[in-house]
Enzyme design. Structure first.
Site, PDB file in Angstrom:
ATOM      1  N   HIS A 160      55.613  60.246 106.632  1.00  0.00           N
ATOM      2  CA  HIS A 160      56.818  59.420 106.562  1.00  0.00           C
ATOM      3  C   HIS A 160      57.738  59.867 107.705  1.00  0.00           C
ATOM      4  O   HIS A 160      57.715  61.037 108.085  1.00  0.00           O
ATOM      5  CB  HIS A 160      57.478  59.670 105.202  1.00  0.00           C
ATOM      6  CG  HIS A 160      58.650  58.790 104.883  1.00  0.00           C
ATOM      7  ND1 HIS A 160      59.902  59.012 105.386  1.00  0.00           N
ATOM      8  CD2 HIS A 160      58.748  57.698 104.095  1.00  0.00           C
ATOM      9  CE1 HIS A 160      60.738  58.098 104.913  1.00  0.00           C
ATOM     10  NE2 HIS A 160      60.058  57.279 104.129  1.00  0.00           N
TER      11      HIS A 160
ATOM     12  N   ASP B  12      55.676  68.048 102.142  1.00  0.00           N
ATOM     13  CA  ASP B  12      56.560  66.951 101.742  1.00  0.00           C
ATOM     14  C   ASP B  12      55.977  66.400 100.435  1.00  0.00           C
ATOM     15  O   ASP B  12      54.968  65.707 100.440  1.00  0.00           O
ATOM     16  CB  ASP B  12      56.575  65.888 102.844  1.00  0.00           C
ATOM     17  CG  ASP B  12      57.307  64.627 102.409  1.00  0.00           C
ATOM     18  OD1 ASP B  12      57.827  64.585 101.283  1.00  0.00           O
ATOM     19  OD2 ASP B  12      57.343  63.673 103.211  1.00  0.00           O
TER      20      ASP B  12
ATOM     21  N   GLN C 114      55.963  62.061  97.457  1.00  0.00           N
ATOM     22  CA  GLN C 114      55.044  61.192  96.707  1.00  0.00           C
ATOM     23  C   GLN C 114      54.095  62.010  95.834  1.00  0.00           C
ATOM     24  O   GLN C 114      53.170  61.454  95.234  1.00  0.00           O
ATOM     25  CB  GLN C 114      54.210  60.325  97.669  1.00  0.00           C
ATOM     26  CG  GLN C 114      55.025  59.385  98.531  1.00  0.00           C
ATOM     27  CD  GLN C 114      55.683  58.266  97.736  1.00  0.00           C
ATOM     28  OE1 GLN C 114      55.318  57.995  96.591  1.00  0.00           O
ATOM     29  NE2 GLN C 114      56.668  57.626  98.327  1.00  0.00           N
TER      30      GLN C 114
ATOM     31  N   LYS D 136      62.419  59.226  93.163  1.00  0.00           N
ATOM     32  CA  LYS D 136      61.009  58.834  93.088  1.00  0.00           C
ATOM     33  C   LYS D 136      60.342  59.450  91.864  1.00  0.00           C
ATOM     34  O   LYS D 136      59.142  59.290  91.650  1.00  0.00           O
ATOM     35  CB  LYS D 136      60.279  59.259  94.363  1.00  0.00           C
ATOM     36  CG  LYS D 136      60.747  58.501  95.608  1.00  0.00           C
ATOM     37  CD  LYS D 136      59.936  58.894  96.803  1.00  0.00           C
ATOM     38  CE  LYS D 136      60.566  58.496  98.119  1.00  0.00           C
ATOM     39  NZ  LYS D 136      60.499  57.075  98.432  1.00  0.00           N
TER      40      LYS D 136
ATOM     41  N   CYS E 285      58.119  53.128 106.719  1.00  0.00           N
ATOM     42  CA  CYS E 285      58.681  54.309 107.400  1.00  0.00           C
ATOM     43  C   CYS E 285      57.575  55.236 107.906  1.00  0.00           C
ATOM     44  O   CYS E 285      57.687  56.468 107.788  1.00  0.00           O
ATOM     45  CB  CYS E 285      59.644  55.088 106.499  1.00  0.00           C
ATOM     46  SG  CYS E 285      61.085  54.151 106.048  1.00  0.00           S
TER      47      CYS E 285
HETATM   48  N1  PLP Z   1      58.356  61.540 102.333  1.00  0.00           N
HETATM   49  C1  PLP Z   1      57.596  60.570 101.822  1.00  0.00           C
HETATM   50  C2  PLP Z   1      56.103  60.755 101.779  1.00  0.00           C
HETATM   51  C3  PLP Z   1      58.175  59.411 101.327  1.00  0.00           C
HETATM   52  O1  PLP Z   1      57.411  58.441 100.806  1.00  0.00           O
HETATM   53  C4  PLP Z   1      59.588  59.287 101.387  1.00  0.00           C
HETATM   54  C5  PLP Z   1      60.239  58.037 100.901  1.00  0.00           C
HETATM   55  O2  PLP Z   1      59.626  57.003 100.810  1.00  0.00           O
HETATM   56  C6  PLP Z   1      60.329  60.324 101.920  1.00  0.00           C
HETATM   57  C7  PLP Z   1      59.690  61.439 102.380  1.00  0.00           C
HETATM   58  C8  PLP Z   1      61.821  60.252 102.009  1.00  0.00           C
HETATM   59  O3  PLP Z   1      62.389  60.256 100.759  1.00  0.00           O
HETATM   60  P1  PLP Z   1      63.964  59.967 100.580  1.00  0.00           P
HETATM   61  O4  PLP Z   1      64.239  58.667 101.246  1.00  0.00           O
HETATM   62  O5  PLP Z   1      64.125  59.919  99.108  1.00  0.00           O
HETATM   63  O6  PLP Z   1      64.679  61.097 101.189  1.00  0.00           O
END
Ligand code: PLP
Length: 407
Positions: free
Chosen positions: A124, A201, A204, A227, A365
């Site tokens: 992401h 990270d 997900q 999430k 993203c």
């Molecule tokens: N990392 C991953 C794999 C994601 O899917 C997302 C959001 O879709 C994020 C990071 C960023 O999360 P946030 O927008 O809640 O900070």
């Protein structure tokens, strides 16, 4: 699967009972943000009706009560991911802030010109751009590991990029586009054998799989509340205490200091060193309720139910003529990304929406990944434990309808 109490669970989520376009709402955009159970909504309401106050700096009744409730949730989070200590649990705005915090502080402390940081092409943007920019600023090399045709990480390729200049590997637990579950335990063990710390990270990951940071032995693990059935604007950074101790603070202000003089400042102890300013107390209350809710169902049960949903969706959708599944890894979390012939994902998503089904379309993203795949984006249906096979049947019917309209 048959004894999973999905009907009872659905009744906990008021938003799912509504109709959109005169059809029952089917919510398949859980990878973007999950819905909230009544228990989470009630916890926030309770906080404002009985406990609301700024925390950590008052001697009066409400401040002490709110502080205790806030720190209680830190203990709950510690237990949820099995961290060793609450000093390793830092509340942030979300995964994005957690990732920026580490990229900024770790970069300042450890990354010198000529050093290298490795990430992957399936990240992401929030686990890609902070590292890319930090590397630019510090004159370091930004390396990106690839994937195979199924959307699985090229683990050997990643390992081959590790050398004596590698300062950190940052990779996702689960891809938000492909659904791929990465073999993070193997990568962490390899990296540690080369004295390289690993950031995961978990945005997900944590809502779908049981996570034990001590067993994984990861150095950092980040996630967002929204999430995982908690409110927006709250998230967590887990970091090993010894590493966090060495990192400089990310933001300056109240709460993160010990003493301030005109000519210098000393910083607070962990975890407060990284929690500058008034925190999102209501978000923390909601996160605590979400964790209790998930624990009640059991992360193992959730993972098993969602694995069945994924299997069902994969079989049913693969039968659709002309569909192209994007991400066919052996180990996947419960999401499906797909394309329908030459139909643009935006067009498909718009029609599916009019049939009452919320899916997400676009690059999710993850533009470097979309560019690598040479596709315009995908349609993504991401499942939570309140979704059902009957809803997946509706999605299949909607996809057939889209195809028919474009034929
Ligand atoms: N990392 C991953 C794999 C994601 O899917 C997302 C959001 O879709 C994020 C990071 C960023 O999360 P946030 O927008 O809640 O900070």
């Amino acid at each position: 699967m048959s004894n999973f109490p999905v009907d009872k669970i659905r009744s906990d989520f008021p938003i799912l009972a509504q109709q959109v376009y005169k059809r029952p709402l089917i919510y398949f955009d859980n990878a973007a943000s999950t819905q909230k159970p009544r228990q989470v909504i009630d916890a926030i309401r309770h906080y404002y009706e009985y406990d609301n106050c700024n925390i950590h700096r008052g001697v009066h009744y409400l401040s002490v009560k709110a502080t205790e409730a806030y720190e209680e949730v830190r203990r709950d989070v510690r237990e949820f991911v099995n961290a060793k200590s609450t000093r390793e649990i830092i509340f942030t705005k979300g995964a994005t802030e957690s990732l920026n915090l580490v990229a900024c502080s770790f970069g300042r402390r450890y990354v010198q010109p000529g050093d290298e940081v490795i990430t992957t092409i399936m990240e992401h943007h929030s686990n890609f751009v902070p590292w890319q920019q930090m590397c630019f600023e510090r004159g370091a090399k930004f390396r990106v590991a690839g994937i195979n045709a199924a959307g699985e990480l090229d683990v050997d390729g990643l390992k081959a990029q590790v050398n004596e200049k590698t300062r950190l590997i940052a990779l996702t637990h689960v891809s938000n586009v492909l659904g791929t579950i990465n073999p993070i335990r193997e990568i962490i063990a390899f990296a540690h054998a080369h004295n390289v710390p690993v950031l995961i990270d978990g945005a997900q990951g944590v809502s779908h799989l049981p996570v034990d940071v001590q067993e994984l032995d990861c150095d950092f693990y980040c996630f967002s509340g929204h999430k995982m059935y908690a409110p927006m604007g709250i998230g967590v950074l887990y970091g090993k205490e010894a590493l966090l101790e060495e990192l400089p603070p990310y933001q300056m202000g109240g709460e993160m200091i010990k003493d301030v003089f005109v000519d210098h400042t000393t910083f607070n102890e962990l975890p407060f060193k990284f929690e500058a300013g008034t925190p999102n107390v209501e978000g923390v209350m909601g996160l605590g309720a979400a964790i209790r809710y998930l624990k009640n169902i059991g992360m193992e049960n959730i993972a098993a139910y969602e694995a069945d949903l994924l299997k069902y969706a994969t079989v049913k959708m693969s039968e659709i003529e002309g569909i192209r599944m994007i991400g066919t890894a052996k180990h996947k979390a419960s999401l499906v990304s797909f394309l329908l012939g030459k139909i643009h994902p935006y067009d498909a998503g718009t029609i599916i929406d009019k049939l009452g089904i919320a899916v997400r379309t676009g690059h999710h993203c993850a533009m470097p990944l979309i560019e690598l795949l040479q596709i315009p984006g995908t349609v993504r249906a991401s499942f939570a434990f309140y979704n059902t096979e009957a809803e997946i049947d509706q999605l299949v019917a909607a996809i057939l309808r889209v195809k028919k309209m474009f034929e």
